[in-house]
Design an enzyme around this catalytic site. Structure first.
Site, PDB file in Angstrom:
ATOM      1  N   ALA A 171      66.408  59.510  46.844  1.00 56.69           N
ATOM      2  CA  ALA A 171      66.485  60.070  48.193  1.00 56.69           C
ATOM      3  C   ALA A 171      65.847  59.180  49.248  1.00 56.69           C
ATOM      4  CB  ALA A 171      65.835  61.452  48.220  1.00 56.69           C
ATOM      5  N   ASP A 172      64.977  58.272  48.839  1.00 56.46           N
ATOM      6  CA  ASP A 172      64.290  57.415  49.808  1.00 56.46           C
ATOM      7  C   ASP A 172      64.226  55.987  49.291  1.00 56.46           C
ATOM      8  OD1 ASP A 172      62.929  56.624  52.066  1.00 56.46           O
ATOM      9  OD2 ASP A 172      60.983  57.374  51.417  1.00 56.46           O
ATOM     10  N   LEU A 173      65.395  55.407  49.062  1.00 54.03           N
ATOM     11  CA  LEU A 173      65.454  54.033  48.568  1.00 54.03           C
ATOM     12  C   LEU A 173      65.111  53.084  49.711  1.00 54.03           C
ATOM     13  CD1 LEU A 173      66.049  52.218  46.150  1.00 54.03           C
ATOM     14  CD2 LEU A 173      68.425  52.101  46.906  1.00 54.03           C
ATOM     15  N   ASN A 174      63.889  52.562  49.696  1.00 54.33           N
ATOM     16  CA  ASN A 174      63.473  51.603  50.717  1.00 54.33           C
ATOM     17  C   ASN A 174      62.643  50.509  50.070  1.00 54.33           C
ATOM     18  OD1 ASN A 174      60.471  52.153  50.991  1.00 54.33           O
ATOM     19  ND2 ASN A 174      61.251  54.216  51.429  1.00 54.33           N
ATOM     20  N   ASN A 177      59.484  51.285  48.174  1.00 52.50           N
ATOM     21  CA  ASN A 177      59.620  52.051  46.932  1.00 52.50           C
ATOM     22  C   ASN A 177      60.221  51.207  45.815  1.00 52.50           C
ATOM     23  OD1 ASN A 177      58.427  54.407  47.776  1.00 52.50           O
ATOM     24  ND2 ASN A 177      60.328  55.298  48.544  1.00 52.50           N
TER      25      ASN A 177
END
Length: 241
Positions: A171-174, A177
């Site tokens: 949900a928060d592929l950055n 991460n």
């Protein structure tokens, strides 16, 4: 995954030897009293690194302790309380279960340790403990000091493709991460992640989110070792898998 009831809720843990676990294990004060705090990572909120040796006699690992906090507009209503709709739907237990499945399948994710949910009326608060990836740093920290080579960018692209082919939605592929250690990469923070049917639509959106994060970090730090060429190298590795 084993589950035990507590006075305020439930604890889930992934190894039978952790059966003595108590809610204290999820508090910073407990680890400070044991002298077990080894560091922290400060973002919007603080994540703590702890040495579990005083209670597990395992000197080879460190743990990461993270409390669940709200973001966006909902943060103004409640800093860390979520509506309780069932134990399996809590963010802490859902993330722990997903990590356990992916880790057991050999995916590059942190080894899950335990999670807790504490209820208060219709709401709950949650925490999770995972093993710290030894010798790794997040990709932004790495790129602020030195570049990745073409092989590393392609390796990262292939890794993301492997997750997508399995139907793993992050949900928060950055860039923060993604942990890197030499030629090895690990994806972290699977809060709100899930397994879903592979689809070019959400997979492309996932990649676009990652690109936006790179560009955002580049805007904050112009000397960051990231370029359009690097992104194309990542996509080349993604396409080959």
């Amino acid at each position: 995954m084993h589950i035990k009831r507590t006075d305020a809720g439930h604890i889930a843990f992934c190894q039978p030897e952790l059966k003595p676990i108590t809610p204290d294990w999820f508090t910073v004060d407990y680890w400070q009293d044991l002298g077990g705090i080894t560091g922290s990572s400060k973002g919007r909120y603080t994540t703590w690194f702890v040495d579990p040796q005083p209670i597990t006699a395992n000197t080879k690992v460190q743990w990461v302790l993270r409390h669940y906090y709200r973001g966006g507009m909902m943060e103004k209503l409640s800093r860390d309380a979520y509506l309780y709709t069932g134990l399996k739907r809590t963010r802490a237990f859902a993330e722990l279960k997903l990590l356990e499945q992916l880790f057991n399948e050999g995916f590059a994710v942190p080894k899950p340790v335990a999670a807790q949910v504490q209820r208060s009326g219709m709401h709950y608060r949650g925490d999770i403990i995972i093993e710290r990836v030894e010798g790794a740093q997040d990709l932004v920290a790495q790129l602020s000091k030195s570049p990745l080579n073409e092989h590393q960018w392609q390796t990262l692209g292939a890794l993301i493709a492997k997750f997508h082919q399995r139907g793993v939605y992050h949900a928060d592929l950055n860039a923060k991460n993604i942990l890197v250690s030499s030629d090895s990469f690990t994806l972290i923070d699977f809060d709100r992640g899930e397994l879903r049917k592979p689809s070019p639509k959400w997979q492309q959106a996932n990649l676009e989110r990652l690109l936006r994060s790179f560009n955002k970090e580049k805007g904050k730090l112009p000397k960051l070792h990231f370029s359009e060429q690097n992104w194309q190298q990542l996509l080349a590795g993604y396409a080959k898998s």
